[in-house]
Design an enzyme around this catalytic site. Structure first.
Site, PDB file in Angstrom:
ATOM      1  N   ALA A 439    -101.750  -4.810 -33.840  1.00 31.92           N
ATOM      2  CA  ALA A 439    -101.142  -3.607 -33.258  1.00 31.92           C
ATOM      3  C   ALA A 439    -102.206  -2.585 -32.842  1.00 31.92           C
ATOM      4  O   ALA A 439    -102.213  -2.108 -31.702  1.00 31.92           O
ATOM      5  CB  ALA A 439    -100.168  -2.993 -34.260  1.00 31.92           C
ATOM      6  N   ASP A 466    -109.987 -12.658 -33.168  1.00 21.33           N
ATOM      7  CA  ASP A 466    -108.832 -12.679 -34.068  1.00 21.33           C
ATOM      8  C   ASP A 466    -108.378 -14.133 -34.179  1.00 21.33           C
ATOM      9  O   ASP A 466    -108.116 -14.771 -33.162  1.00 21.33           O
ATOM     10  CB  ASP A 466    -107.693 -11.813 -33.521  1.00 21.33           C
ATOM     11  N   ASP A 468    -105.596 -15.256 -35.409  1.00 18.98           N
ATOM     12  CA  ASP A 468    -104.139 -15.403 -35.527  1.00 18.98           C
ATOM     13  C   ASP A 468    -103.462 -15.748 -34.211  1.00 18.98           C
ATOM     14  O   ASP A 468    -103.942 -15.406 -33.127  1.00 18.98           O
ATOM     15  CB  ASP A 468    -103.514 -14.109 -36.066  1.00 18.98           C
ATOM     16  N   ASN A 474     -94.564  -9.625 -34.097  1.00 13.51           N
ATOM     17  CA  ASN A 474     -95.646  -8.832 -33.495  1.00 13.51           C
ATOM     18  C   ASN A 474     -95.171  -8.040 -32.279  1.00 13.51           C
ATOM     19  O   ASN A 474     -95.728  -6.996 -31.950  1.00 13.51           O
ATOM     20  CB  ASN A 474     -96.805  -9.731 -33.051  1.00 13.51           C
ATOM     21  N   VAL A 514    -114.294 -12.819 -39.019  1.00 16.25           N
ATOM     22  CA  VAL A 514    -115.629 -12.265 -39.226  1.00 16.25           C
ATOM     23  C   VAL A 514    -115.836 -12.213 -40.734  1.00 16.25           C
ATOM     24  O   VAL A 514    -115.224 -11.409 -41.435  1.00 16.25           O
ATOM     25  CB  VAL A 514    -115.768 -10.872 -38.583  1.00 16.25           C
ATOM     26  N   CYS A 594     -98.075 -11.875 -69.569  1.00 16.96           N
ATOM     27  CA  CYS A 594     -96.918 -12.054 -70.467  1.00 16.96           C
ATOM     28  C   CYS A 594     -95.665 -11.372 -69.914  1.00 16.96           C
ATOM     29  O   CYS A 594     -94.544 -11.836 -70.142  1.00 16.96           O
ATOM     30  CB  CYS A 594     -97.234 -11.540 -71.875  1.00 16.96           C
TER      31      CYS A 594
END
Length: 1028
Positions: A439, A466, A468, A474, A514, A594
């Site tokens: 974005a 990038d 992706d 998106n 990167v 736990c």
């Protein structure tokens, strides 16, 4: 979002839903907006509100496209100017394709002082840009006269000044002023007195304010408080008074409280009334008078336009004098007079015809959020004026000759009017590396295109990377992408879209992360070619890494980020400011092992438990299984070695998985049903066996008291949708992991019921095993757990059986690990996590989260909205121009904002600190010493070289985690004669290493003093090779 059916398309709007909520989304989907003026700020607002998902937007503009617009509007193209299109015609289609759920219309009405405004009645909000003050006042008066009022917003940018004004009527109700999720905290104690005092457990800060109200539940003893709301008075960060509790039952234990959100009424005045006594937001407290000074200057600018029917001419001193006189007259009419800043007025006059596109992006982002507030009543509205200026950007340019700012007839004239031609050319030459293309990355590329950053003809370049691919979610805020781009790489797609805005840009798109693994690509030679680095990342670790590379290579870094309506920018300039790594946020609090395993107290615990179960069963175990069989040649070999008494790591778990491996769909369903019994029945029975309800601790208090909740065993019921969902989703995931086919018919309740009828559920037998209750104990590594001799024998027997029965095939020595994917509703991942979390919450009497909230927590989703992204990227781009210009420290501004409240804080960057080693020797994070060696260069030579070159002798030398020389360590003095090559053992292509060196303190009792990194080059040629 389909307004008629009112269903929210989660695949598109999921990140925004977490910001606004469904109620606000539904209200937007029924709202119509009128937007006038499609200049720099108008197209920003259009983009943001269409992405947000209002019902309809009518775009109004009568101006033709001009070359000038190419540098201010990202929706105008060169062919639009050649074809003599109007701006509204050029923008209409490009705005409409941003969101198929929004109806975008066009209006060509002549909007002036004589226009009949009744057509505006059909809109819920009217936004005017590029409109004279007289018409603004007239439209505002009309809008607030309607019943209910039509919400009115005006937004403009004149050169270096931006203005937003809001009027939502006399009384405007806001359902949720902050948008913050109310915290639910456990109670330590409630006193029985007047007033009763509530103390939160474990000294947790309640974050409440006097006058707010809280709701109580699950209080034991003082049960009259349950499900009641009390107004509070804060006594300390951990306690508050709730009125008289003296007549209530005494408090015994447990209970929780949560702040109750109460709607708030905001009162607005008309623009006419506000002009003389404006209510302003102050973004920069280093210049608190700036908003009122800008208010007076822009009112004077409107008066100038009324008198001359034009804006002041660029560089015209006479026009500047006239504007200054008008500003002084306006100031006299203000209720609260300010000291007129003559220098500011003259800058405003010179730049008034120009436009800083990034400033328009910032103002447009803020104004867009106000549009959404006006439609939804979500978040506190702006009251009533917001002014933002970029005076720090243009003040240092005042001495430049007039011709620097005059138009050249190209797309950069609007920018040139503000910053001059020389600085425009510097922007064109920039070589920028942007990491991340989501974005913020899309918004930054838009700003680069409008500013002309990185033009190929000027040897400039924008390199983006990038890894992706584009997903549907998106599209809601990454405005360069369209539905046909889904599953295409972000970087290369964004690069092509950017070239549509400005074909002169040189954009090089990569698909790499990167990180240390790509240092062969993004090496020092790569960084040495750059001028500036921009991060558009969504995680801290990646930012830290990029920052370290920028510091090492002396490159400026512009960082920014958003979370919902919040945004921040940080400007990092070599030798002037601290770096990103100079400050660290406290680490996120981990949920104790736990608590997750046995004692969940809140729904976040049950969601994390379900997420961990997914990871363990469907990702970690299959990966471990595959790794084991890759490392061991055959099952027969494993059997032989185990029989010989050899301990093979992970063998017990792997053989268990092999022996229980399902081969048909029916087996997957049976396995899922057994998991249900284990997770939701046996676990509860075992806990209650180990800790019966009346168990007491050593101090006599009950074991099962808040925050611990006793579980209730769950009996399986196929007719319960949550039970059915768990079995089906778990069975589907087992089928995916084991590559077992199934059909849609197999998933019906009837088909599942007939399979389950034959499943034998073993009877529960209590185990005498220890259950962990210590919150400091970490989760054990399953592969390293001690296996008993009986379990070893059982594993050998199971493997023998599998081999002798010819069960084992090559396919059965493989599994398919699943990678958790939250946004694909067809894969069953979120079905499993939602049902597992819901069942566990039910078992512990915890209020379950819905699927949307479960998805946010399990998927660690960062809420996001286009308004904040546009604003943050605009602010960063303004600072980029300053960095390119090489301005001094005092020019730069970091920013934090929250558009919901709304608040914006601009502040100076953090000045770099210097560490003193000796009176005459100091260093900062940006310093690096260098030593050049050769093949026979010894450690002793290195120490002497540092002393001779920098005047101080090292006492310790470290390379990464390896200590090369520490005098007190045995044998280290012998190392002084060894060569640096032998000590460090560099790879063949390694030219240098960065060493950490310490120095002796001046006083004996003090600790050794750190120094800057010392870069040791193995040869003189190495230093030359690192240069571009």
């Amino acid at each position: 979002m389909a307004a008629d059916s009112m269903e929210i398309d989660d695949s598109l709007y999921s990140r925004q839903r977490y910001v606004l909520g469904d109620s606000a989304m539904h209200q937007m989907a029924q709202s119509a907006v009128f937007l006038s003026g499609l200049g720099a700020v108008g197209v920003e607002i259009a983009k943001n509100i269409v992405l947000a998902g209002v019902k309809s937007v009518t775009l109004h503009d009568n101006k033709p496209c001009e070359t000038w617009d190419l540098g201010t509007s990202f929706f105008v193209r060169e062919e639009d100017i050649q074809n003599q299109k109007k701006r509204v015609e050029a923008a209409y289609q490009r705005v409409a394709e941003l969101n198929p759920y929004v109806q975008v219309g066009v209006s060509n009405i002549a909007l002036d002082d004589s226009t009949d405004l009744s057509f505006l009645k059909r809109y819920q909000c009217v936004v005017l840009t590029e409109t004279r003050l007289s018409l603004l006042k007239r439209v505002d008066a009309f809008c607030r006269s309607q019943k209910p009022p039509v919400k009115f917003i005006s937004c403009d940018v004149f050169g270096i000044c931006a203005r937003v004004f809001c009027d939502f009527g006399d009384e405007f109700e806001v359902s949720d002023p902050t948008g913050e999720e109310p915290k639910e905290l456990f109670i330590q104690n409630i006193t029985q007195e007047n007033p009763g005092v509530v103390t939160s457990m474990d000294s947790r800060a309640h974050g409440l304010q006097t006058g707010q109200s809280v709701l109580f539940r699950e209080v034991n003893g003082m049960s009259e408080l349950n499900n009641t709301v009390r107004q509070i008075t804060v006594l300390s960060p951990y306690s508050f008074a709730i009125g008289d509790t003296s007549s209530l039952q005494p408090y015994t234990h447990g209970g929780m409280f949560r702040m109750v959100k109460i709607p708030k009424i905001y009162n607005f005045e008309s623009m006419e009334k506000q002009l003389a006594n404006p209510q302003v937001l102050t973004p920069d407290f280093s210049k608190p008078e700036a908003p009122l000074q800008t208010h007076a200057t822009l009112l004077a600018l409107d008066a100038f336009q009324e008198h001359h029917n034009r804006l002041p001419n660029i560089g015209c001193l006479q026009d500047a004098d006239v504007l200054l006189k008008l500003t002084e007259e306006v100031n006299e009419s203000l209720k609260n007079k300010v000291c007129v800043n003559a220098g500011f007025v003259r800058c405003a006059s010179r730049c008034a015809r120009g436009c800083l596109a990034p400033l328009a992006a910032a103002a447009g982002g803020i104004a867009s959020q106000e549009v959404l507030k006006s439609l939804t009543g979500k978040f506190a509205p702006l009251q009533q004026w917001f002014y933002l200026d970029a005076i720090e950007l243009v003040q240092p340019l005042q001495s430049l000759p007039e011709e620097e700012f005059t138009p050249r007839g190209d797309r950069y004239d609007a920018l040139r009017a503000c910053i001059g031609d020389s600085l425009c050319k510097e922007l064109h030459k920039q070589r920028v590396f942007m990491v991340g293309c989501g974005a913020i990355g899309c918004e930054m590329l838009k700003n680069f295109a409008l500013l002309g950053v990185g033009l190929g003809t000027c040897s400039g370049e924008v390199c983006i990377t990038d890894p992706d691919l584009i997903e549907k979610s998106n599209l809601n805020r990454q405005f360069l992408f369209r539905p046909h781009h889904i599953q295409k790489p972000k970087s290369s797609t964004a690069a092509l879209a950017t070239l549509e805005i400005n074909p002169q840009l040189q954009v090089d798109a990569h698909l790499n992360k990167v990180c240390p693994a790509t240092e062969d690509i993004y090496n020092d030679a790569f960084y040495s070619r750059l001028h500036v680095v921009v991060t558009a990342l969504d995680n801290v670790e990646a930012r830290r890494y990029v920052d370290s590379r920028c510091v090492s290579n002396q490159r400026a870094l512009l960082d920014s980020g958003t979370m919902g309506t919040k945004g921040h920018t940080e400007i990092i300039v070599p030798n002037l400011t601290e770096s990103y790594n100079s400050h660290r946020d406290p680490p996120e609090e981990e949920i104790p092992f736990c608590t997750l395993k046995s004692f969940p107290a809140v729904v976040e615990h049950t969601i994390q438990w379900a997420r961990d179960k997914f990871e363990s069963a469907f990702s970690h175990k299959p990966s471990m299984y595959n790794m084991f069989w890759q490392n061991h040649s055959s099952p027969e070999d494993v059997l032989q070695r185990m029989k010989a008494g050899e301990s093979l790591e992970g063998s017990f778990q792997v053989i268990k998985l092999l022996s229980r491996r399902p081969t048909h769909w029916e087996h997957c369903v049976a396995l899922a049903r057994l998991k249900f019994d284990k997770y939701f029945k046996r676990k509860a029975l075992q806990l209650l066996h180990s800790f019966p309800l009346d168990t007491r601790l050593k101090d006599g208090s009950l074991f099962w008291q808040s925050p611990k909740r006793p579980p209730s065993p769950t009996e399986f019921d196929l007719n319960d949708p949550l039970h059915f969902s768990f079995v089906i989703s778990a069975a589907r995931l087992f089928a995916a992991v084991y590559s077992i086919p199934y059909s849609e018919k197999n998933l019906s309740p009837e088909a599942v019921s007939s399979i389950l009828a034959d499943v034998k559920i073993p009877e529960y037998v209590p185990a005498e095993k220890r259950i962990e209750t210590d919150e400091t104990v970490k989760k054990p590594d399953q592969t390293k757990l001690t296996v008993s001799s009986e379990e070893e024998r059982e594993a050998v027997s199971q493997l023998e059986e599998a081999i002798s029965s010819h069960f084992i095939t090559a396919e059965r020595l493989r599994m398919t690990p699943l990678l958790f994917e939250k946004d694909d509703d067809s894969n069953g991942h979120m079905d499993f996590v939602t049902s597992a979390s819901g069942l566990r919450a039910r078992m512990y009497s915890i209020e379950a989260a819905d699927r949307l909230e479960t998805k946010r927590i399990a998927g660690k989703i960062i809420p996001a909205i286009a308004t904040a992204t546009a604003a943050v990227a605009g602010l960063v781009a303004v600072e980029l121009i300053k960095v390119v210009a090489g301005f001094g420290f005092e020019s730069y501004k970091n920013c934090f904002f929250n558009l919901a409240i709304p608040v914006m804080v601009l502040s100076e960057t953090a000045q770099v600190k210097r560490t003193q080693i000796r009176d005459d020797i100091s260093f900062s994070i940006w310093d690096r010493w260098t030593i050049y060696g050769h093949e026979d260069f010894t450690l002793s030579d290195f120490m002497n070289a540092v002393r001779e070159k920098y005047g101080i002798e090292p006492t310790m030398v470290v390379h990464g985690v390896k200590m090369l020389y520490v005098p007190v360590m045995p044998g280290h003095n012998k190392r002084l004669k060894l060569t640096m090559q032998k000590l460090i053992k560099p790879s063949a292509d390694r030219k240098y290493v960065d060493l950490t060196v310490s120095f002796a303190p001046e006083a004996d009792e003090d600790e050794d003093l750190p120094g800057p990194p010392v870069r040791y080059y193995f040869t003189r040629e190495g230093e030359v090779a690192e240069r571009p």
